[in-house]
Design a protein around this motif. Structure first.
Motif, PDB file in Angstrom:
ATOM      1  N   ARG A 139       0.824  -1.213   0.000  1.00 20.31           N
ATOM      2  CA  ARG A 139       0.000   0.000   0.000  1.00 20.31           C
ATOM      3  C   ARG A 139       0.850   1.251   0.000  1.00 20.31           C
ATOM      4  O   ARG A 139       0.544   2.227  -0.676  1.00 20.31           O
ATOM      5  CB  ARG A 139      -0.887   0.009   1.250  1.00 20.31           C
ATOM      6  CG  ARG A 139      -1.938  -1.059   1.257  1.00 20.31           C
ATOM      7  CD  ARG A 139      -2.824  -0.905   2.474  1.00 20.31           C
ATOM      8  NE  ARG A 139      -3.457  -2.167   2.777  1.00 20.31           N
ATOM      9  CZ  ARG A 139      -3.183  -2.909   3.840  1.00 20.31           C
ATOM     10  NH1 ARG A 139      -2.295  -2.497   4.718  1.00 20.31           N
ATOM     11  NH2 ARG A 139      -3.798  -4.039   4.040  1.00 20.31           N
ATOM     12  N   LYS A 140       1.941   1.226   0.781  1.00 21.44           N
ATOM     13  CA  LYS A 140       2.777   2.423   0.887  1.00 21.44           C
ATOM     14  C   LYS A 140       3.299   2.842  -0.476  1.00 21.44           C
ATOM     15  O   LYS A 140       3.237   4.008  -0.850  1.00 21.44           O
ATOM     16  CB  LYS A 140       3.972   2.148   1.813  1.00 21.44           C
ATOM     17  CG  LYS A 140       3.616   2.013   3.266  1.00 21.44           C
ATOM     18  CD  LYS A 140       4.879   1.817   4.070  1.00 21.44           C
ATOM     19  CE  LYS A 140       4.554   1.206   5.420  1.00 21.44           C
ATOM     20  NZ  LYS A 140       5.722   0.835   6.183  1.00 21.44           N
TER      21      LYS A 140
ATOM     22  N   TYR B 233       0.408   4.319  -2.585  1.00 19.50           N
ATOM     23  CA  TYR B 233      -0.006   5.653  -2.118  1.00 19.50           C
ATOM     24  C   TYR B 233       1.042   6.697  -2.465  1.00 19.50           C
ATOM     25  O   TYR B 233       0.736   7.768  -2.978  1.00 19.50           O
ATOM     26  CB  TYR B 233      -0.227   5.630  -0.605  1.00 19.50           C
ATOM     27  CG  TYR B 233      -1.615   5.175  -0.186  1.00 19.50           C
ATOM     28  CD1 TYR B 233      -2.705   6.013  -0.329  1.00 19.50           C
ATOM     29  CD2 TYR B 233      -1.823   3.929   0.380  1.00 19.50           C
ATOM     30  CE1 TYR B 233      -3.975   5.613   0.064  1.00 19.50           C
ATOM     31  CE2 TYR B 233      -3.090   3.515   0.782  1.00 19.50           C
ATOM     32  CZ  TYR B 233      -4.161   4.359   0.622  1.00 19.50           C
ATOM     33  OH  TYR B 233      -5.415   3.977   1.008  1.00 19.50           O
ATOM     34  N   TRP B 234       2.297   6.390  -2.146  1.00 16.52           N
ATOM     35  CA  TRP B 234       3.352   7.380  -2.366  1.00 16.52           C
ATOM     36  C   TRP B 234       3.555   7.649  -3.849  1.00 16.52           C
ATOM     37  O   TRP B 234       3.827   8.777  -4.254  1.00 16.52           O
ATOM     38  CB  TRP B 234       4.672   6.928  -1.722  1.00 16.52           C
ATOM     39  CG  TRP B 234       4.688   7.099  -0.234  1.00 16.52           C
ATOM     40  CD1 TRP B 234       4.681   6.110   0.693  1.00 16.52           C
ATOM     41  CD2 TRP B 234       4.691   8.327   0.520  1.00 16.52           C
ATOM     42  NE1 TRP B 234       4.673   6.631   1.967  1.00 16.52           N
ATOM     43  CE2 TRP B 234       4.684   7.983   1.883  1.00 16.52           C
ATOM     44  CE3 TRP B 234       4.683   9.671   0.166  1.00 16.52           C
ATOM     45  CZ2 TRP B 234       4.691   8.946   2.898  1.00 16.52           C
ATOM     46  CZ3 TRP B 234       4.690  10.631   1.179  1.00 16.52           C
ATOM     47  CH2 TRP B 234       4.689  10.261   2.524  1.00 16.52           C
TER      48      TRP B 234
ATOM     49  N   GLY C 123       0.469   9.725  -4.980  1.00 15.33           N
ATOM     50  CA  GLY C 123       0.591  11.052  -4.359  1.00 15.33           C
ATOM     51  C   GLY C 123       1.725  11.851  -4.981  1.00 15.33           C
ATOM     52  O   GLY C 123       1.584  13.048  -5.255  1.00 15.33           O
ATOM     53  N   GLY C 124       2.846  11.176  -5.212  1.00 13.86           N
ATOM     54  CA  GLY C 124       3.994  11.860  -5.816  1.00 13.86           C
ATOM     55  C   GLY C 124       3.676  12.341  -7.217  1.00 13.86           C
ATOM     56  O   GLY C 124       4.013  13.467  -7.594  1.00 13.86           O
TER      57      GLY C 124
ATOM     58  N   TRP D 218       2.910   5.945   8.639  1.00 15.61           N
ATOM     59  CA  TRP D 218       3.231   6.347   7.268  1.00 15.61           C
ATOM     60  C   TRP D 218       2.048   7.060   6.627  1.00 15.61           C
ATOM     61  O   TRP D 218       2.214   7.954   5.808  1.00 15.61           O
ATOM     62  CB  TRP D 218       3.664   5.135   6.436  1.00 15.61           C
ATOM     63  CG  TRP D 218       2.552   4.186   6.083  1.00 15.61           C
ATOM     64  CD1 TRP D 218       2.154   3.104   6.793  1.00 15.61           C
ATOM     65  CD2 TRP D 218       1.703   4.253   4.943  1.00 15.61           C
ATOM     66  NE1 TRP D 218       1.108   2.481   6.181  1.00 15.61           N
ATOM     67  CE2 TRP D 218       0.805   3.171   5.030  1.00 15.61           C
ATOM     68  CE3 TRP D 218       1.598   5.117   3.863  1.00 15.61           C
ATOM     69  CZ2 TRP D 218      -0.174   2.941   4.080  1.00 15.61           C
ATOM     70  CZ3 TRP D 218       0.632   4.878   2.907  1.00 15.61           C
ATOM     71  CH2 TRP D 218      -0.258   3.795   3.024  1.00 15.61           C
TER      72      TRP D 218
ATOM     73  N   PHE E 290       2.045  10.583   5.061  1.00 18.56           N
ATOM     74  CA  PHE E 290       1.556  10.763   3.693  1.00 18.56           C
ATOM     75  C   PHE E 290       0.530  11.912   3.631  1.00 18.56           C
ATOM     76  O   PHE E 290       0.654  12.827   2.820  1.00 18.56           O
ATOM     77  CB  PHE E 290       0.923   9.451   3.212  1.00 18.56           C
ATOM     78  CG  PHE E 290       0.290   9.539   1.854  1.00 18.56           C
ATOM     79  CD1 PHE E 290       1.069   9.542   0.717  1.00 18.56           C
ATOM     80  CD2 PHE E 290      -1.087   9.631   1.714  1.00 18.56           C
ATOM     81  CE1 PHE E 290       0.492   9.632  -0.543  1.00 18.56           C
ATOM     82  CE2 PHE E 290      -1.671   9.714   0.473  1.00 18.56           C
ATOM     83  CZ  PHE E 290      -0.887   9.712  -0.661  1.00 18.56           C
TER      84      PHE E 290
ATOM     85  N   ILE F  52       1.302  15.458   1.738  1.00 18.96           N
ATOM     86  CA  ILE F  52       0.521  15.830   0.548  1.00 18.96           C
ATOM     87  C   ILE F  52      -0.176  17.171   0.784  1.00 18.96           C
ATOM     88  O   ILE F  52      -0.090  18.092  -0.043  1.00 18.96           O
ATOM     89  CB  ILE F  52      -0.526  14.733   0.216  1.00 18.96           C
ATOM     90  CG1 ILE F  52       0.185  13.470  -0.270  1.00 18.96           C
ATOM     91  CG2 ILE F  52      -1.538  15.222  -0.809  1.00 18.96           C
ATOM     92  CD1 ILE F  52       0.779  13.561  -1.659  1.00 18.96           C
TER      93      ILE F  52
ATOM     94  N   LEU G 144      -8.794   7.615   3.759  1.00 13.85           N
ATOM     95  CA  LEU G 144      -7.473   7.070   4.096  1.00 13.85           C
ATOM     96  C   LEU G 144      -7.477   6.499   5.518  1.00 13.85           C
ATOM     97  O   LEU G 144      -6.944   5.410   5.778  1.00 13.85           O
ATOM     98  CB  LEU G 144      -6.440   8.195   3.979  1.00 13.85           C
ATOM     99  CG  LEU G 144      -4.980   7.842   4.035  1.00 13.85           C
ATOM    100  CD1 LEU G 144      -4.575   7.115   2.772  1.00 13.85           C
ATOM    101  CD2 LEU G 144      -4.129   9.104   4.199  1.00 13.85           C
TER     102      LEU G 144
ATOM    103  N   GLU H 227      -9.771  -4.053   2.698  1.00 21.72           N
ATOM    104  CA  GLU H 227      -9.535  -2.618   2.633  1.00 21.72           C
ATOM    105  C   GLU H 227     -10.116  -2.046   1.330  1.00 21.72           C
ATOM    106  O   GLU H 227     -10.655  -0.938   1.308  1.00 21.72           O
ATOM    107  CB  GLU H 227      -8.025  -2.351   2.703  1.00 21.72           C
ATOM    108  CG  GLU H 227      -7.685  -0.908   2.971  1.00 21.72           C
ATOM    109  CD  GLU H 227      -6.204  -0.709   3.244  1.00 21.72           C
ATOM    110  OE1 GLU H 227      -5.450  -1.696   3.197  1.00 21.72           O
ATOM    111  OE2 GLU H 227      -5.812   0.431   3.502  1.00 21.72           O
TER     112      GLU H 227
END
Lengths: 591, 234
Positions: free
Chosen positions: A227-228, A231-232, A235-236, B14, B18, B22, B56, B149
């Motif tokens: 997931r990280k 997401y990153w 988002g990036g 994290w 995040f 953002i 989230l 999820e």
């Protein structure tokens, strides 16, 4: 050969569901839409819109789908145990998937071209898409294929592919150096620029994607995604897009001073030479008369002094029935303002001229009015102009009235001459354009034949269409583009301008503000106010118009909902006014 | 309790980073570039926060434990399930609140008092926080029993869209009738969208009280769902 045929058959067998769904979406639905359009009309389909909008998504989905089905878990182990090299197996997969993408997206376009008449209005131009987009789809497909080969997880690979697709779609729109990759550039069928750069980059991206996929299969490369990472990554990508867009049109004009006016004051006009000036404004007063709401307009004029870091406003003087758009102010005599007025004759459609002189220099403003009822005619209100040259004031209407300004506060009538200044035959305006559409190549301004002043002065006074020429350059904004013209020929009776360049704002610039029509030009700079519909705020963009095409060099965003007036100063600074507020902005950093 | 907090912090930090990064980057880039007026940019940041943070935060707490297969182990611990739920709720509130606080602090530091006063900025972020938390409790409660999820995220987005549609309907009704409805008090977006129109019809303290009541009701209902699940397992 037999092995290759078997692999091809297997891939086709597995991908045909994608092909069927894709053809239904991109061809079947437009066909149904064409049938729904009604009997009696010629049958036409609009597949190009869907292909244009969703083609990249399909390429990404197929690119991920064909890989993760086999490169995942035990199925992958099974295929690796077969007597076929993994590269060959993956290459066949790549080719079949790519062929499916191109076929599913091209067939609807070909059908549309065959069915629709060449003169049909298609939302997106099918031949242009067919010409250039297969390269783009191949790039999306190849990169998605590579991402899926590395991640081997369908959902994660799809999300990452979409992030990459967003970057490829939108980064060229916001980053000028790679603007040649932008779809707006590619889809412009009238553009004469070469698309070789686009072709090369798309082929390189496709080849890179394929090479990474083959290397990943050969070396069993894989990236553990969670997931990280997803997401990153997304988002990036979004942050890269936003920052690229934001810094492309970042504000770079310094705010030197800000002056508050009465909250309900709307600024109509600012005239200044950089030191002195006048500011015209008006406000509305709602009042009840006989139990009915009436809006009464109050007009004000103020003296203005511009310092190095400040703006000082004098007291407001209320003036009644004053046409600020027919006023004349000279920096050499900053306290004096002249204005022409048309006074209607009771029970008649005719009117006569009146010259008003305001003297702001003696503390309390004084007003002098000279009326000429003996000149009553029907056309005074329309084409009446006023301008000052040295010690003469000219008032133009059906006749030209010349005044002596030896005593500035008391103009003395010298002469009244017949005045004929009519549009050329067949034209309704004194501005003649060729061709007669929005993107003129040649513009000819018919000049007023005022005796005793030079053609240049006549040109500067013939403000038919804002803004006035800045030296030999005339800049116009229309719809969403800005065009510059250079003075080509100046005679006693006309000034001819030829187009030299045009600036088309990027999609991002359009997103952050549309041109509002408020503009001004001075010293090689063109100032255009913009309005942000979504944000309810406004901005000003500064263009350098001295080069072959307008070039944006400055930007400033205002909290005001609308900018009412722009007044550039000779040193590059700008006075800008919104409702109840006056700003002094510094010059753009690059001129 | 401390161990539970440490576990959640270890798993969710994290997301905190995040969300904070953002929002803060969005605010900082926008305020530095000044492509639009400051108040417009700040509203964009707050809208982004209300759309992003509740989804989230809510999907990564219980549904993620289920999809990872760790929830049965967690519920088998000698800890009251209500306490587990409370800790997860606190972490969810932190995930919703901290990024907005960071974004607000960055905004104040970058452009406080420039076009929008510091008080105005704080006021906007507090109202955005109220919307975010209200949406979080809706999503947290209605996804408490979902097995994955991904499914929780879909339901959370559905809740978000549903409230956006309701709010759009209320705005349209207000435009047509020229009188704001009392139903405004129920939508989480009352603190941002309806604020300027309905504050005199639905006073702000009343709106806050109504949303605190709804959030508590949803929280107790969801807690009951989890505890009954734990009892079923035992």
């Amino acid at each position: 050969m037999k092995q290759l045929t078997s692999l091809l058959w297997k891939e086709w067998f597995e991908i045909r569901l994608f092909v069927a769904i894709g053809l239904f979406v991109f061809l079947g639905l437009p066909l149904i839409g064409g049938m729904e359009a009604g009997w009696g009309r010629r049958f036409e389909i609009q597949a190009s819109l869907w292909v244009f909008m969703l083609g990249g998504l399909l390429a990404s989905v197929i690119g991920v789908g064909v890989v993760v089905r086999d490169l995942n878990g035990r199925l992958e182990e099974f295929w690796r145990s077969r007597p076929v090299s993994s590269e060959r197996w993956l290459f066949v997969k790549y080719v079949v998937g790519l062929a499916a993408v191109i076929a599913v997206l091209s067939i609807p376009l070909i059908v549309q071209i065959l069915i629709n008449r060449p003169t049909s209005y298609d939302v997106e131009d099918a031949p242009t898409i067919l010409k250039w987009h297969p390269l783009l789809w191949a790039a999306f497909y190849s990169l998605s294929f590579a991402i899926a080969s590395l991640l081997r997880r369908g959902a994660h690979a799809a999300m990452l592919s979409i992030a990459v697709m967003l970057l490829i779609y939108f980064l060229p729109t916001v980053l000028p150096p790679i603007h040649f990759l932008s779809l707006s550039q590619i889809m412009d069928k009238y553009s004469k620029t070469s698309h070789l750069g686009f072709v090369v980059v798309m082929i390189v991206l496709s080849a890179t994607g394929l090479a990474i996929s083959l290397a990943a299969a050969r070396n069993d490369w894989r990236i553990e995604s969670d997931r990280k990472l997803i997401y990153w990554s997304i988002g990036g990508a979004l942050l890269i897009l936003f920052s690229s867009a934001a810094f492309q049109i970042a504000t770079n004009l310094p705010l030197i001073a800000q002056v508050d006016l009465p909250a309900n004051d709307y600024v109509d006009l600012i005239q200044s030479d950089g030191v002195n000036g006048v500011l015209w404004s008006h406000s509305f007063e709602i009042t009840m008369i006989n139990q009915e709401r009436w809006s009464i307009t109050h007009q004000f004029v103020r003296k203005l002094h511009v310092g190095a870091t400040s703006v000082e406003l004098g007291p407001a003087t209320e003036v009644k029935s004053f046409s600020w758009w027919r006023s004349a102010w000279q920096p050499e005599h900053p306290d004096i303002i002249y204005a022409a007025e048309a006074i209607g004759v009771a029970d008649s459609e005719s009117s006569f001229p009146q010259l008003k002189t305001i003297n702001l220099g003696n503390g309390a403003a004084t007003l002098d009015e000279q009326s000429f009822p003996e000149l009553a005619a029907t056309h005074w209100p329309f084409d009446m102009r006023i301008f000052v040259a040295k010690d003469r004031l000219y008032l133009l209407g059906p006749k030209v009235m010349t005044f002596d300004l030896a005593d500035r506060s008391k103009p003395r009538l010298l002469s009244i001459e017949p005045f004929a200044w009519t549009p050329p035959p067949g034209q309704s305006s004194r501005l003649v354009t060729q061709p007669n559409d929005s993107d003129y190549e040649i513009m000819t301004q018919i000049l007023p034949p005022v005796p005793g002043i030079s053609p240049r002065q006549r040109l500067e006074s013939s403000n038919v269409w804002a803004p006035q020429p800045d030296g030999d350059i005339l800049t116009l904004s229309y719809r969403d583009y800005v065009t510059t013209y250079r003075l080509d020929q100046l005679t006693d009776t006309s000034a001819t301008f030829r187009k030299i360049g045009r600036y088309d704002p990027s999609q991002v610039e359009k997103m952050f503000g549309r041109l509002s029509g408020r503009n001004a030009a001075l010293g090689g700079l063109y100032f255009e106010a913009g309005f942000n519909d979504a944000g309810g705020s406004s901005s000003v963009t500064v263009f350098d118009v001295t080069g072959p095409r307008p070039r944006p060099v400055g930007h400033f965003a205002f909290a005001d909902t609308f900018l009412h007036e722009l007044c550039p100063l000779p040193d590059g600074r700008l006075l800008a006014a919104g409702k109840g507020r006056l700003y002094l902005l510094g010059p753009p950093p690059r001129k | 309790m401390r161990s539970l907090l440490w576990k959640e912090w270890h798993e969710q930090r994290w997301k905190l980073a995040f969300g904070s990064l953002i929002l803060a980057a969005f605010a900082l880039i926008g305020l530095h570039a000044r492509v639009v007026a400051d108040h417009v940019l700040l509203e964009w940041v707050c809208v982004l926060a209300t759309l992003l943070l509740p989804v989230l935060a809510s999907t990564g707490l219980l549904p993620a434990e289920r999809s990872d297969g760790t929830l049965p182990t967690l519920l088998a611990l000698p800890v009251n399930p209500l306490r587990i739920f409370l800790v997860k709720s606190l972490v969810g509130i932190l995930l919703c609140g901290a990024p907005l606080i960071v974004a607000g602090a960055v905004s104040v530091a970058a452009a406080g008092g420039r076009e929008v006063s510091v008080v105005g900025m704080i006021d906007l972020h507090v109202r955005a926080l109220a919307v975010t938390l209200s949406l979080f409790f809706w999503m947290f409660a209605l996804t408490v029993r979902l097995p994955s999820e991904t499914r929780a995220a879909m339901i959370a987005v559905g809740i978000l869209i549903a409230w956006l549609i309701v709010t759009a309907g209320l705005v349209e009704a207000w435009r047509m009738n020229q009188a704001p409805s009392w139903f405004w008090a129920l939508t989480p977006f009352v603190f941002i969208v309806g604020f300027r129109w309905v504050s005199w019809v639905v006073p702000l303290p009343v709106s806050f009280a109504i949303h605190i009541f709804i959030s508590l009701a949803l929280w107790f209902w969801a807690a009951r769902q989890l505890t009954s699940e734990a009892e079923g397992r035992s």
